[in-house]
Design a protein around this motif. Sequence first.
Motif, PDB file in Angstrom:
ATOM      1  N   GLN A  83       0.881  -1.172   0.034  1.00 44.75           N
ATOM      2  CA  GLN A  83      -0.082  -0.013   0.079  1.00 44.75           C
ATOM      3  C   GLN A  83       0.796   1.251  -0.045  1.00 44.75           C
ATOM      4  O   GLN A  83       2.184   1.178   0.355  1.00 44.75           O
ATOM      5  CB  GLN A  83      -0.956   0.044   1.350  1.00 44.75           C
ATOM      6  CG  GLN A  83      -1.689  -1.231   1.365  1.00 44.75           C
ATOM      7  CD  GLN A  83      -2.837  -1.301   0.201  1.00 44.75           C
ATOM      8  OE1 GLN A  83      -3.422  -0.064  -0.345  1.00 44.75           O
ATOM      9  NE2 GLN A  83      -3.183  -2.482  -0.321  1.00 44.75           N
ATOM     10  N   PRO A  84       0.370   2.449  -0.393  1.00 43.91           N
ATOM     11  CA  PRO A  84       1.185   3.585  -0.140  1.00 43.91           C
ATOM     12  C   PRO A  84       1.499   3.783   1.027  1.00 43.91           C
ATOM     13  O   PRO A  84       0.979   3.619   1.973  1.00 43.91           O
ATOM     14  CB  PRO A  84       0.073   4.756  -0.471  1.00 43.91           C
ATOM     15  CG  PRO A  84      -0.996   4.180  -1.438  1.00 43.91           C
ATOM     16  CD  PRO A  84      -1.096   2.627  -0.646  1.00 43.91           C
ATOM     17  N   HIS A  85       2.837   4.687   1.356  1.00 42.07           N
ATOM     18  CA  HIS A  85       3.365   4.561   2.578  1.00 42.07           C
ATOM     19  C   HIS A  85       2.688   5.403   3.712  1.00 42.07           C
ATOM     20  O   HIS A  85       2.747   5.167   4.731  1.00 42.07           O
ATOM     21  CB  HIS A  85       4.887   5.148   2.280  1.00 42.07           C
ATOM     22  CG  HIS A  85       5.839   4.403   1.831  1.00 42.07           C
ATOM     23  ND1 HIS A  85       6.195   3.309   2.107  1.00 42.07           N
ATOM     24  CD2 HIS A  85       6.255   4.404   0.319  1.00 42.07           C
ATOM     25  CE1 HIS A  85       7.134   2.588   1.240  1.00 42.07           C
ATOM     26  NE2 HIS A  85       7.169   3.338   0.054  1.00 42.07           N
ATOM     27  N   GLU A  90      -0.402   5.386   8.719  1.00 42.33           N
ATOM     28  CA  GLU A  90      -1.624   5.286   9.545  1.00 42.33           C
ATOM     29  C   GLU A  90      -2.193   4.079  10.261  1.00 42.33           C
ATOM     30  O   GLU A  90      -2.541   4.177  11.227  1.00 42.33           O
ATOM     31  CB  GLU A  90      -2.703   5.767   8.564  1.00 42.33           C
ATOM     32  CG  GLU A  90      -2.656   7.183   7.987  1.00 42.33           C
ATOM     33  CD  GLU A  90      -3.656   7.667   7.040  1.00 42.33           C
ATOM     34  OE1 GLU A  90      -4.593   6.770   6.784  1.00 42.33           O
ATOM     35  OE2 GLU A  90      -3.701   8.637   6.373  1.00 42.33           O
ATOM     36  N   ARG A  91      -1.983   2.952   9.543  1.00 38.20           N
ATOM     37  CA  ARG A  91      -2.355   1.496   9.913  1.00 38.20           C
ATOM     38  C   ARG A  91      -1.423   1.486  11.270  1.00 38.20           C
ATOM     39  O   ARG A  91      -1.731   0.953  12.332  1.00 38.20           O
ATOM     40  CB  ARG A  91      -2.063   0.664   9.077  1.00 38.20           C
ATOM     41  CG  ARG A  91      -3.079   0.853   7.638  1.00 38.20           C
ATOM     42  CD  ARG A  91      -4.350   0.317   8.267  1.00 38.20           C
ATOM     43  NE  ARG A  91      -5.455   0.367   7.372  1.00 38.20           N
ATOM     44  CZ  ARG A  91      -6.121   1.394   6.730  1.00 38.20           C
ATOM     45  NH1 ARG A  91      -6.354   2.362   7.512  1.00 38.20           N
ATOM     46  NH2 ARG A  91      -7.058   1.370   5.700  1.00 38.20           N
ATOM     47  N   ILE A  92      -0.064   1.485  11.154  1.00 32.66           N
ATOM     48  CA  ILE A  92       0.885   1.361  12.146  1.00 32.66           C
ATOM     49  C   ILE A  92       0.396   2.284  13.346  1.00 32.66           C
ATOM     50  O   ILE A  92       0.420   1.707  14.692  1.00 32.66           O
ATOM     51  CB  ILE A  92       2.310   1.601  11.804  1.00 32.66           C
ATOM     52  CG1 ILE A  92       2.561   0.300  10.674  1.00 32.66           C
ATOM     53  CG2 ILE A  92       3.158   1.595  12.928  1.00 32.66           C
ATOM     54  CD1 ILE A  92       4.041   0.602  10.334  1.00 32.66           C
ATOM     55  N   GLU A  93       0.120   3.372  13.095  1.00 32.66           N
ATOM     56  CA  GLU A  93       0.033   4.313  14.161  1.00 32.66           C
ATOM     57  C   GLU A  93      -1.455   3.820  14.950  1.00 32.66           C
ATOM     58  O   GLU A  93      -1.494   3.983  16.312  1.00 32.66           O
ATOM     59  CB  GLU A  93      -0.342   5.587  13.706  1.00 32.66           C
ATOM     60  CG  GLU A  93       0.829   6.597  13.426  1.00 32.66           C
ATOM     61  CD  GLU A  93       0.628   7.823  12.702  1.00 32.66           C
ATOM     62  OE1 GLU A  93      -0.515   8.276  12.675  1.00 32.66           O
ATOM     63  OE2 GLU A  93       1.697   8.586  12.406  1.00 32.66           O
ATOM     64  N   GLU A  94      -2.383   3.373  14.230  1.00 27.30           N
ATOM     65  CA  GLU A  94      -3.675   2.984  14.952  1.00 27.30           C
ATOM     66  C   GLU A  94      -3.466   1.796  15.748  1.00 27.30           C
ATOM     67  O   GLU A  94      -3.874   1.663  16.918  1.00 27.30           O
ATOM     68  CB  GLU A  94      -4.829   2.471  13.558  1.00 27.30           C
ATOM     69  CG  GLU A  94      -5.381   3.888  12.799  1.00 27.30           C
ATOM     70  CD  GLU A  94      -6.090   3.615  11.934  1.00 27.30           C
ATOM     71  OE1 GLU A  94      -6.249   2.194  11.630  1.00 27.30           O
ATOM     72  OE2 GLU A  94      -6.768   4.193  11.119  1.00 27.30           O
ATOM     73  N   THR A  95      -2.529   0.563  15.226  1.00 28.75           N
ATOM     74  CA  THR A  95      -2.275  -0.303  16.002  1.00 28.75           C
ATOM     75  C   THR A  95      -1.554   0.146  17.102  1.00 28.75           C
ATOM     76  O   THR A  95      -1.496  -0.599  18.173  1.00 28.75           O
ATOM     77  CB  THR A  95      -1.762  -1.580  15.023  1.00 28.75           C
ATOM     78  OG1 THR A  95      -2.311  -1.770  13.821  1.00 28.75           O
ATOM     79  CG2 THR A  95      -1.150  -2.754  15.777  1.00 28.75           C
ATOM     80  N   GLY A  96      -0.587   0.924  16.977  1.00 34.11           N
ATOM     81  CA  GLY A  96       0.427   1.407  18.049  1.00 34.11           C
ATOM     82  C   GLY A  96      -0.546   2.008  19.204  1.00 34.11           C
ATOM     83  O   GLY A  96      -0.308   1.697  20.474  1.00 34.11           O
ATOM     84  N   ARG A  97      -1.546   2.839  18.944  1.00 31.04           N
ATOM     85  CA  ARG A  97      -2.333   3.233  19.888  1.00 31.04           C
ATOM     86  C   ARG A  97      -3.258   2.302  20.697  1.00 31.04           C
ATOM     87  O   ARG A  97      -3.372   2.174  21.769  1.00 31.04           O
ATOM     88  CB  ARG A  97      -3.464   4.275  19.341  1.00 31.04           C
ATOM     89  CG  ARG A  97      -2.989   5.579  19.094  1.00 31.04           C
ATOM     90  CD  ARG A  97      -3.632   6.633  18.689  1.00 31.04           C
ATOM     91  NE  ARG A  97      -4.599   6.151  17.554  1.00 31.04           N
ATOM     92  CZ  ARG A  97      -4.180   6.628  16.325  1.00 31.04           C
ATOM     93  NH1 ARG A  97      -3.266   7.361  16.319  1.00 31.04           N
ATOM     94  NH2 ARG A  97      -4.997   6.320  15.277  1.00 31.04           N
ATOM     95  N   GLN A  98      -3.699   1.137  20.156  1.00 32.35           N
ATOM     96  CA  GLN A  98      -4.299   0.070  20.579  1.00 32.35           C
ATOM     97  C   GLN A  98      -3.362  -0.741  21.558  1.00 32.35           C
ATOM     98  O   GLN A  98      -3.592  -1.119  22.714  1.00 32.35           O
ATOM     99  CB  GLN A  98      -4.801  -0.909  19.556  1.00 32.35           C
ATOM    100  CG  GLN A  98      -5.843  -0.331  18.629  1.00 32.35           C
ATOM    101  CD  GLN A  98      -6.421  -1.458  17.693  1.00 32.35           C
ATOM    102  OE1 GLN A  98      -5.902  -2.273  17.745  1.00 32.35           O
ATOM    103  NE2 GLN A  98      -7.267  -0.642  16.722  1.00 32.35           N
ATOM    104  N   LEU A 197      10.692  -0.509   4.327  1.00 36.33           N
ATOM    105  CA  LEU A 197       9.780  -0.888   3.156  1.00 36.33           C
ATOM    106  C   LEU A 197       9.987   0.166   1.965  1.00 36.33           C
ATOM    107  O   LEU A 197       9.720  -0.131   0.823  1.00 36.33           O
ATOM    108  CB  LEU A 197       8.247  -0.775   3.865  1.00 36.33           C
ATOM    109  CG  LEU A 197       7.946  -1.936   4.672  1.00 36.33           C
ATOM    110  CD1 LEU A 197       6.854  -1.471   5.470  1.00 36.33           C
ATOM    111  CD2 LEU A 197       7.740  -3.265   3.950  1.00 36.33           C
ATOM    112  N   ARG A 198      10.281   1.508   2.489  1.00 41.76           N
ATOM    113  CA  ARG A 198      10.536   2.496   1.491  1.00 41.76           C
ATOM    114  C   ARG A 198      11.495   2.237   0.625  1.00 41.76           C
ATOM    115  O   ARG A 198      11.540   2.352  -0.686  1.00 41.76           O
ATOM    116  CB  ARG A 198      10.237   3.841   1.968  1.00 41.76           C
ATOM    117  CG  ARG A 198      10.565   5.068   0.946  1.00 41.76           C
ATOM    118  CD  ARG A 198      10.673   6.627   1.623  1.00 41.76           C
ATOM    119  NE  ARG A 198       9.511   6.741   2.082  1.00 41.76           N
ATOM    120  CZ  ARG A 198       9.258   6.669   3.527  1.00 41.76           C
ATOM    121  NH1 ARG A 198      10.110   6.369   4.399  1.00 41.76           N
ATOM    122  NH2 ARG A 198       8.064   7.147   3.927  1.00 41.76           N
ATOM    123  N   THR A 199      12.526   1.721   1.321  1.00 44.82           N
ATOM    124  CA  THR A 199      14.139   1.589   0.491  1.00 44.82           C
ATOM    125  C   THR A 199      13.780   0.342  -0.326  1.00 44.82           C
ATOM    126  O   THR A 199      14.142   0.464  -1.725  1.00 44.82           O
ATOM    127  CB  THR A 199      14.978   1.311   1.525  1.00 44.82           C
ATOM    128  OG1 THR A 199      15.126   2.564   2.344  1.00 44.82           O
ATOM    129  CG2 THR A 199      16.331   1.035   0.645  1.00 44.82           C
TER     130      THR A 199
END
Length: 214
Positions: A83-85, A90-98, A197-199
Amino acid sequence: MFEIVKAGGWVMAPIIGASILALAIILERFWSLRRARIMPGGLLDTVVEELRRGDLAADRIQAIAAGSPLGRILAVGLANRRQPHELIKERIEETGRQVVHELERFLNTLGTIATISPLMGLLGTVFGMIQVFGVITSVGVGNPHILAGGIAKALITTAAGLLVAIPAHIFYRYFRGYVDALTVEMEDQSIQLVDSLRTLSTTTATVRKSRTGT
């Protein structure tokens, strides 16, 4: 010991209950917040190496997610690596908050115990002093044993409340700081994964372009 508790009156019951609950929370948090359980050593390096080799199948990503809270965060990035970076972040941040919310489990309860325990002790003090003044009103100051009983109740409940509140507050602040430190480290490793992932995406795109050009 039982005589001291008995002398403190009924207020001692909730204070003792609060102390037992605080001890249970402290022991549970020490067990659940072990660094080896939250952030297994070398997990990021292993994940990045497997990512570069292309060995990350769906079942492997699920295993990473189930292995630790950090693995759960990294697995979200891996599952969305095509997916786009911005979406990955955003997905990582959401999971991180949980994940952080789960790491902070029971800490609010521990903080509440640290706050209300002195108040319960103060309540016992008030009742003790009411008893003292009630005796003085009824029989004057000629019965020191009854007066001493009321004063003892006041002192015992105050001391008991403080004995519960002080360690509860210490461990509350300790766990808060510890969770904050873990959060910063997990954020740092998440950023490293996104950079990897970007690299990798840039390298793959360059290789494909080169092959197409030839």
